[in-house]
Design a protein around this motif. Structure first.
Motif, PDB file in Angstrom:
ATOM      1  N   GLU A 103       0.815  -1.213   0.000  1.00  0.00           N
ATOM      2  CA  GLU A 103       0.000   0.000   0.000  1.00  0.00           C
ATOM      3  C   GLU A 103       0.851   1.267   0.000  1.00  0.00           C
ATOM      4  O   GLU A 103       0.502   2.266  -0.638  1.00  0.00           O
ATOM      5  N   GLU A 104       1.979   1.222   0.725  1.00  0.00           N
ATOM      6  CA  GLU A 104       2.819   2.413   0.797  1.00  0.00           C
ATOM      7  C   GLU A 104       3.415   2.756  -0.568  1.00  0.00           C
ATOM      8  O   GLU A 104       3.466   3.924  -0.968  1.00  0.00           O
ATOM      9  N   ALA A 105       3.893   1.725  -1.270  1.00  0.00           N
ATOM     10  CA  ALA A 105       4.499   1.958  -2.586  1.00  0.00           C
ATOM     11  C   ALA A 105       3.478   1.917  -3.716  1.00  0.00           C
ATOM     12  O   ALA A 105       3.810   2.243  -4.852  1.00  0.00           O
ATOM     13  N   ASP A 106       2.228   1.501  -3.383  1.00  0.00           N
ATOM     14  CA  ASP A 106       1.169   1.370  -4.385  1.00  0.00           C
ATOM     15  C   ASP A 106       1.629   0.466  -5.528  1.00  0.00           C
ATOM     16  O   ASP A 106       1.524   0.803  -6.710  1.00  0.00           O
ATOM     17  N   GLN A 107       2.158  -0.731  -5.148  1.00  0.00           N
ATOM     18  CA  GLN A 107       2.680  -1.659  -6.151  1.00  0.00           C
ATOM     19  C   GLN A 107       2.184  -3.073  -5.857  1.00  0.00           C
ATOM     20  O   GLN A 107       1.989  -3.460  -4.699  1.00  0.00           O
ATOM     21  N   THR A 108       2.002  -3.845  -6.932  1.00  0.00           N
ATOM     22  CA  THR A 108       1.734  -5.275  -6.801  1.00  0.00           C
ATOM     23  C   THR A 108       3.075  -5.992  -6.656  1.00  0.00           C
ATOM     24  O   THR A 108       4.007  -5.739  -7.423  1.00  0.00           O
ATOM     25  N   ILE A 109       3.175  -6.881  -5.659  1.00  0.00           N
ATOM     26  CA  ILE A 109       4.441  -7.559  -5.363  1.00  0.00           C
ATOM     27  C   ILE A 109       4.282  -9.056  -5.635  1.00  0.00           C
ATOM     28  O   ILE A 109       3.377  -9.707  -5.107  1.00  0.00           O
ATOM     29  N   LEU A 110       5.157  -9.587  -6.469  1.00  0.00           N
ATOM     30  CA  LEU A 110       5.213 -11.021  -6.744  1.00  0.00           C
ATOM     31  C   LEU A 110       6.412 -11.599  -5.999  1.00  0.00           C
ATOM     32  O   LEU A 110       7.540 -11.121  -6.172  1.00  0.00           O
ATOM     33  N   SER A 111       6.167 -12.611  -5.174  1.00  0.00           N
ATOM     34  CA  SER A 111       7.238 -13.184  -4.340  1.00  0.00           C
ATOM     35  C   SER A 111       7.437 -14.651  -4.685  1.00  0.00           C
ATOM     36  O   SER A 111       6.478 -15.361  -5.004  1.00  0.00           O
ATOM     37  N   GLY A 112       8.697 -15.099  -4.602  1.00  0.00           N
ATOM     38  CA  GLY A 112       9.032 -16.489  -4.909  1.00  0.00           C
ATOM     39  C   GLY A 112      10.111 -17.010  -3.989  1.00  0.00           C
ATOM     40  O   GLY A 112      10.583 -16.324  -3.082  1.00  0.00           O
ATOM     41  N   MET A 113      10.542 -18.257  -4.249  1.00  0.00           N
ATOM     42  CA  MET A 113      11.466 -18.951  -3.350  1.00  0.00           C
ATOM     43  C   MET A 113      12.931 -18.595  -3.598  1.00  0.00           C
ATOM     44  O   MET A 113      13.782 -18.919  -2.793  1.00  0.00           O
ATOM     45  N   GLY A 114      13.213 -17.959  -4.711  1.00  0.00           N
ATOM     46  CA  GLY A 114      14.609 -17.628  -4.988  1.00  0.00           C
ATOM     47  C   GLY A 114      14.721 -16.766  -6.228  1.00  0.00           C
ATOM     48  O   GLY A 114      13.740 -16.504  -6.939  1.00  0.00           O
ATOM     49  N   GLU A 115      15.938 -16.322  -6.501  1.00  0.00           N
ATOM     50  CA  GLU A 115      16.182 -15.441  -7.641  1.00  0.00           C
ATOM     51  C   GLU A 115      15.889 -16.147  -8.963  1.00  0.00           C
ATOM     52  O   GLU A 115      15.239 -15.594  -9.853  1.00  0.00           O
ATOM     53  N   LEU A 116      16.356 -17.406  -9.083  1.00  0.00           N
ATOM     54  CA  LEU A 116      16.120 -18.163 -10.316  1.00  0.00           C
ATOM     55  C   LEU A 116      14.624 -18.412 -10.513  1.00  0.00           C
ATOM     56  O   LEU A 116      14.112 -18.347 -11.633  1.00  0.00           O
ATOM     57  N   HIS A 117      13.930 -18.705  -9.416  1.00  0.00           N
ATOM     58  CA  HIS A 117      12.486 -18.941  -9.461  1.00  0.00           C
ATOM     59  C   HIS A 117      11.765 -17.745 -10.091  1.00  0.00           C
ATOM     60  O   HIS A 117      10.919 -17.895 -10.990  1.00  0.00           O
ATOM     61  N   LEU A 118      12.112 -16.547  -9.639  1.00  0.00           N
ATOM     62  CA  LEU A 118      11.467 -15.350 -10.161  1.00  0.00           C
ATOM     63  C   LEU A 118      11.921 -15.024 -11.582  1.00  0.00           C
ATOM     64  O   LEU A 118      11.145 -14.500 -12.380  1.00  0.00           O
ATOM     65  N   GLU A 119      13.171 -15.335 -11.907  1.00  0.00           N
ATOM     66  CA  GLU A 119      13.656 -15.092 -13.268  1.00  0.00           C
ATOM     67  C   GLU A 119      12.885 -15.963 -14.269  1.00  0.00           C
ATOM     68  O   GLU A 119      12.515 -15.507 -15.356  1.00  0.00           O
ATOM     69  N   ILE A 120      12.651 -17.230 -13.895  1.00  0.00           N
ATOM     70  CA  ILE A 120      11.902 -18.130 -14.779  1.00  0.00           C
ATOM     71  C   ILE A 120      10.463 -17.643 -14.926  1.00  0.00           C
ATOM     72  O   ILE A 120       9.887 -17.644 -16.016  1.00  0.00           O
ATOM     73  N   THR A 121       9.865 -17.208 -13.812  1.00  0.00           N
ATOM     74  CA  THR A 121       8.497 -16.688 -13.850  1.00  0.00           C
ATOM     75  C   THR A 121       8.419 -15.445 -14.734  1.00  0.00           C
ATOM     76  O   THR A 121       7.474 -15.281 -15.527  1.00  0.00           O
ATOM     77  N   LYS A 122       9.394 -14.574 -14.606  1.00  0.00           N
ATOM     78  CA  LYS A 122       9.453 -13.362 -15.433  1.00  0.00           C
ATOM     79  C   LYS A 122       9.547 -13.733 -16.916  1.00  0.00           C
ATOM     80  O   LYS A 122       8.857 -13.147 -17.766  1.00  0.00           O
ATOM     81  N   GLU A 123      10.394 -14.715 -17.234  1.00  0.00           N
ATOM     82  CA  GLU A 123      10.560 -15.143 -18.621  1.00  0.00           C
ATOM     83  C   GLU A 123       9.259 -15.698 -19.187  1.00  0.00           C
ATOM     84  O   GLU A 123       8.882 -15.431 -20.327  1.00  0.00           O
ATOM     85  N   ARG A 124       8.533 -16.464 -18.359  1.00  0.00           N
ATOM     86  CA  ARG A 124       7.260 -17.027 -18.815  1.00  0.00           C
ATOM     87  C   ARG A 124       6.239 -15.927 -19.086  1.00  0.00           C
ATOM     88  O   ARG A 124       5.503 -15.969 -20.069  1.00  0.00           O
ATOM     89  N   LEU A 125       6.190 -14.943 -18.191  1.00  0.00           N
ATOM     90  CA  LEU A 125       5.228 -13.854 -18.358  1.00  0.00           C
ATOM     91  C   LEU A 125       5.494 -13.057 -19.637  1.00  0.00           C
ATOM     92  O   LEU A 125       4.587 -12.815 -20.437  1.00  0.00           O
TER      93      LEU A 125
END
Length: 538
Positions: free
Chosen positions: A359-381
């Protein structure tokens, strides 16, 4: 084996040293010299037990050249290596299974011991944890994949060779250990294990009832043509198309569509999936990865199932909270709907991903188990789903806690028109390690909060006298239910802990909140002021 610096012998020694186990080599690598660079290139494997050389001629793994190396004169080097490995395997397994030694003494030739004898001994040794089969290959070049799959079938336990899976059922129990006031105490959810046995015909028999059908949704994917495909493993009974099942994660009743068996990426529609089958459920979008599906094999509906069976969960897993996060926003307002749909699909497929809002930053936050996990998710999106989104830098999610116990603090709020006030007195402390390893969870009237390993403990004597009198009476006559009063205090505490600490405004973690005393006006009809006063006290 195709990676630079790969060393088969060194790795086998590390397996023995680090895992403290015995090993039996099922195959060993085979290299050919590149005529142009003179480098040794991994091209295949030597099958020790079947005495064959397998050389892969293409990167798709389909073109395999098989050579019999049982002729010592024709293939002296390969024959010698195969014989040395067979000798080591037979001597290792001979200490475990006498049949291997007896077979060797019949010829006193390591190369003449039948492959079936060695394989049977290695299977027994693997099941009992005596030895570990070792194979080599390259998944990138599809070398050695077929022998690995055959080894899974030859040496690893079948479903009836292992202990049945853990199956739990959730039920409500009272948080108080006192029988006197058990009807008035807050209810908490507890997990109980259900009895499970394995029948070779029916699979797992749950709660001693053979008609219970259970299946675990272990993978959910969205196919560009077939839509949502739910991969399930059937553990008991028979799953039939068109059946109505209970998703025990959500409690929802779902009518499933067609059932498929997958042959690679080629589907085959089937009339049922038996216990032990792995198949695909189609035409449903109400099932996520990790969900358990329960129904009655006789009626194709959940009818005639007990409450425990209707809440049964297969192989329940606890997903730890994510620690890496990125901000994610649609590039333009018109991209928002596509982004929301894509994120919903990813969350269904992967329950370890979490979506939140800052709410403070007015942003949607996507969280995952690790850096690689989020990188793969980003690539898929961005690449696979073609979503136009702005994704921020990956950052670690930090928490905050207190370093020493606090004094007791009190806050009160006057209620409109009431002579008495709402008040809460409490103190804070912290701990290290896992909450389950502390004594706090065993204290009476303790409530574990869902997030960040925080716990609230209502100390003995903290309940107002007016509420205690109502609890002790044959019938409860107070304006607000006791459970509602406790829930209000807990909600205020939890909300304030999540707002964050004084130093960095980060969510508080590993805190113990002791409620010393709380009051509520005798004429109160709502507990909303308790939420406010608890938040202020924290």
């Amino acid at each position: 084996m195709d990676r630079a610096g790969a060393g088969f012998g060194r790795t086998v020694k590390e397996i023995v040293a680090r895992l403290g186990t015995r090993v039996v080599l099922v195959n060993v690598p085979y290299f050919l010299k590149d005529p142009q660079t003179s480098e040794m290139i991994f091209q295949g494997v030597i099958d020790i037990f079947n005495k064959k050389l397998l050389v892969w001629k293409s990167d798709d793994g389909k073109n395999v050249e098989v050579t019999d190396i049982n002729d010592e004169e024709k293939y002296p080097e390969l024959y010698e290596e195969c014989m040395n490995c067979r000798e080591a395997a037979i001597e290792q397994l001979g200490e475990f299974d006498e049949e291997v030694i007896n077979s060797f003494f019949e010829t006193e030739d390591y190369m003449k011991v039948p492959a079936d004898v060695i394989k049977n001994a290695l299977r027994k040794a693997t099941l009992e944890g005596y030895a570990v089969p070792v194979l080599c290959g390259s998944s990138f070049k599809n070398i050695g994949v077929q022998p690995l799959i055959e080894a899974v079938n030859d040496y690893l336990p079948s479903p009836i060779d292992v202990n049945p899976p853990e199956i739990t059922a959730s039920s409500l129990a009272r948080s108080s250990k006192s029988k006197k006031n058990s009807k008035k105490k807050a209810a908490v959810e507890v997990e109980t294990s259900l009895p499970v046995s394995v029948d070779p015909k029916f699979g797992c028999v749950i709660n001693k009832k053979k008609h219970v059908t259970s299946a675990l949704a272990f993978k959910v994917i969205t196919h560009p043509i077939r839509g949502i495909m739910v991969f399930v493993r059937v553990y008991s009974g028979k799953l039939q198309p068109g059946a109505t099942v209970i998703n025990t994660t959500t409690g929802e009743k779902i009518r499933i569509g067609k059932l498929l068996l997958m042959h690679g990426d080629v589907p085959e529609e089937v009339k049922f999936l038996n216990a032990g089958n792995i198949g695909v459920i189609t035409a449903t979008d109400n099932i996520s990865t990790g969900d358990t599906l329960i129904t009655n094999a006789l009626t194709k509906t959940p009818n005639q199932l007990s409450s425990q069976e209707s809440h049964a969960k297969l192989l329940p897993i606890e997903i730890p909270p994510p620690v890496f996060s990125v901000s994610i926003e649609p590039s333009t307002p018109s991209d928002k709907r596509k982004l929301d749909n894509a994120l919903a699909q990813l969350l269904k497929e992967d329950p370890s991903l979490k979506l939140g809002y800052d709410e403070e930053a007015d942003q949607t936050i996507l969280s995952g188990m690790g850096e690689l996990h989020l990188e793969i998710t980003k690539e898929r999106l961005l690449t696979d789903m073609k979503v136009n989104a702005d994704i921020g830098e990956i950052r670690v999610t930090y928490k905050e806690t207190i370093t020493s116990p606090t004094a007791e603090f009190s806050k009160s709020v006057d209620s409109a028109g009431a002579k008495e006030s709402f008040s809460v007195s409490l103190s804070l402390d912290s701990y290290e390690g896992a909450l389950d390893d502390t004594s706090f969870v065993n204290e009476e009237n303790s409530f574990v909060l869902e997030q960040d390993q925080n716990i609230v403990i209502f100390e003995k004597g903290s309940t107002p006298s007016s509420v205690q009198k109502a609890l002790d009476a044959p019938e409860y006559h107070f304006g607000v239910a006791y459970d509602t009063l406790l829930s209000a205090i807990i909600a205020g505490i939890n909300g304030s802990l999540q707002i964050g600490g004084k130093i960095a405004r980060l969510p508080l973690h590993s805190c113990v909140v002791r409620v010393k005393k709380w009051t509520v006006p005798t004429e109160a009809t709502s507990a909303s002021d308790l939420v406010q006063v608890s938040r202020l006290a924290i």
